[in-house]
Design a protein around this motif. Structure first.
Motif, PDB file in Angstrom:
ATOM      1  N   LEU A 142      92.848 -32.067   7.125  1.00 42.28           N
ATOM      2  CA  LEU A 142      93.265 -30.744   6.667  1.00 42.28           C
ATOM      3  C   LEU A 142      92.415 -29.652   7.310  1.00 42.28           C
ATOM      4  N   ALA A 143      91.125 -29.879   7.411  1.00 42.50           N
ATOM      5  CA  ALA A 143      90.228 -28.883   8.011  1.00 42.50           C
ATOM      6  C   ALA A 143      90.527 -28.684   9.496  1.00 42.50           C
ATOM      7  N   ALA A 180      92.278 -27.913  -1.769  1.00 42.28           N
ATOM      8  CA  ALA A 180      92.324 -29.355  -1.531  1.00 42.28           C
ATOM      9  C   ALA A 180      91.803 -30.046  -2.786  1.00 42.28           C
ATOM     10  N   VAL A 181      92.598 -30.968  -3.328  1.00 43.80           N
ATOM     11  CA  VAL A 181      92.241 -31.670  -4.563  1.00 43.80           C
ATOM     12  C   VAL A 181      91.898 -33.114  -4.216  1.00 43.80           C
ATOM     13  N   THR A 182      90.695 -33.549  -4.590  1.00 40.81           N
ATOM     14  CA  THR A 182      90.211 -34.866  -4.174  1.00 40.81           C
ATOM     15  C   THR A 182      90.486 -35.981  -5.163  1.00 40.81           C
ATOM     16  N   GLY A 212      87.380 -40.784  -3.146  1.00 40.14           N
ATOM     17  CA  GLY A 212      87.087 -41.965  -2.351  1.00 40.14           C
ATOM     18  C   GLY A 212      87.174 -41.656  -0.871  1.00 40.14           C
ATOM     19  N   PRO A 213      87.056 -42.696  -0.050  1.00 41.73           N
ATOM     20  CA  PRO A 213      87.088 -42.502   1.399  1.00 41.73           C
ATOM     21  C   PRO A 213      88.384 -41.874   1.892  1.00 41.73           C
ATOM     22  N   GLN A 214      89.512 -42.202   1.264  1.00 44.34           N
ATOM     23  CA  GLN A 214      90.776 -41.637   1.733  1.00 44.34           C
ATOM     24  C   GLN A 214      90.796 -40.124   1.561  1.00 44.34           C
ATOM     25  N   ALA A 215      90.176 -39.610   0.506  1.00 49.14           N
ATOM     26  CA  ALA A 215      90.111 -38.160   0.302  1.00 49.14           C
ATOM     27  C   ALA A 215      89.243 -37.512   1.377  1.00 49.14           C
ATOM     28  N   THR A 216      88.177 -38.180   1.777  1.00 46.48           N
ATOM     29  CA  THR A 216      87.294 -37.642   2.813  1.00 46.48           C
ATOM     30  C   THR A 216      88.026 -37.542   4.145  1.00 46.48           C
ATOM     31  N   VAL A 217      88.747 -38.583   4.490  1.00 49.95           N
ATOM     32  CA  VAL A 217      89.517 -38.587   5.747  1.00 49.95           C
ATOM     33  C   VAL A 217      90.598 -37.513   5.703  1.00 49.95           C
ATOM     34  N   ARG A 275      97.094 -32.352  -2.300  1.00 47.22           N
ATOM     35  CA  ARG A 275      96.511 -33.480  -3.046  1.00 47.22           C
ATOM     36  C   ARG A 275      96.058 -34.515  -2.031  1.00 47.22           C
ATOM     37  N   LEU A 276      94.758 -34.730  -1.941  1.00 47.50           N
ATOM     38  CA  LEU A 276      94.207 -35.644  -0.953  1.00 47.50           C
ATOM     39  C   LEU A 276      94.117 -37.069  -1.478  1.00 47.50           C
ATOM     40  N   ALA A 277      94.125 -37.240  -2.785  1.00 51.51           N
ATOM     41  CA  ALA A 277      94.046 -38.573  -3.396  1.00 51.51           C
ATOM     42  C   ALA A 277      94.575 -38.481  -4.813  1.00 51.51           C
TER      43      ALA A 277
END
Length: 93
Positions: free
Chosen positions: A81-82, A42-44, A71-76, A63-65
């Motif tokens: 994904l988890a 997972a790439v933030t 940022g927050p979008q990567a956390t969500v 790619r999370l962001a």
């Protein structure tokens, strides 16, 4: 789903270059796969060449962001994904 004795491992990295922490993340992903674990990356953040190097090595990369900083979008997105695919171990660089 993973088989008995196998773990799903999510390696969380920033969009890094293949030196320092970026190279350590690559080596960790390769070692975990060699040990028989299911490895997902997972790439933030955007940028860096480690994500494309891991894709070429056969790892599924999410790619999370795309921003230069997490940022927050990567956390969500990481939470989503988890949750998909059952229990997992998170390894962050």
């Amino acid at each position: 789903m993973t088989g008995p004795g196998r773990r799903r491992v999510i390696v969380v990295v920033r969009g890094l270059d293949p030196v320092g922490s970026g190279r350590q993340a690559e080596l960790a992903a390769e070692a975990l796969r060699a040990a028989g674990h299911d490895v997902v990356v997972a790439v933030t953040t955007g940028g860096g060449s480690v994500p494309s190097r891991l894709v070429r090595a056969g790892f599924p990369v999410h790619r999370l962001a795309r921003r230069p900083r997490p940022g927050p979008q990567a956390t969500v997105a990481l939470g989503r994904l988890a949750r998909r695919g059952g229990p997992a171990t998170l390894l962050s660089f």
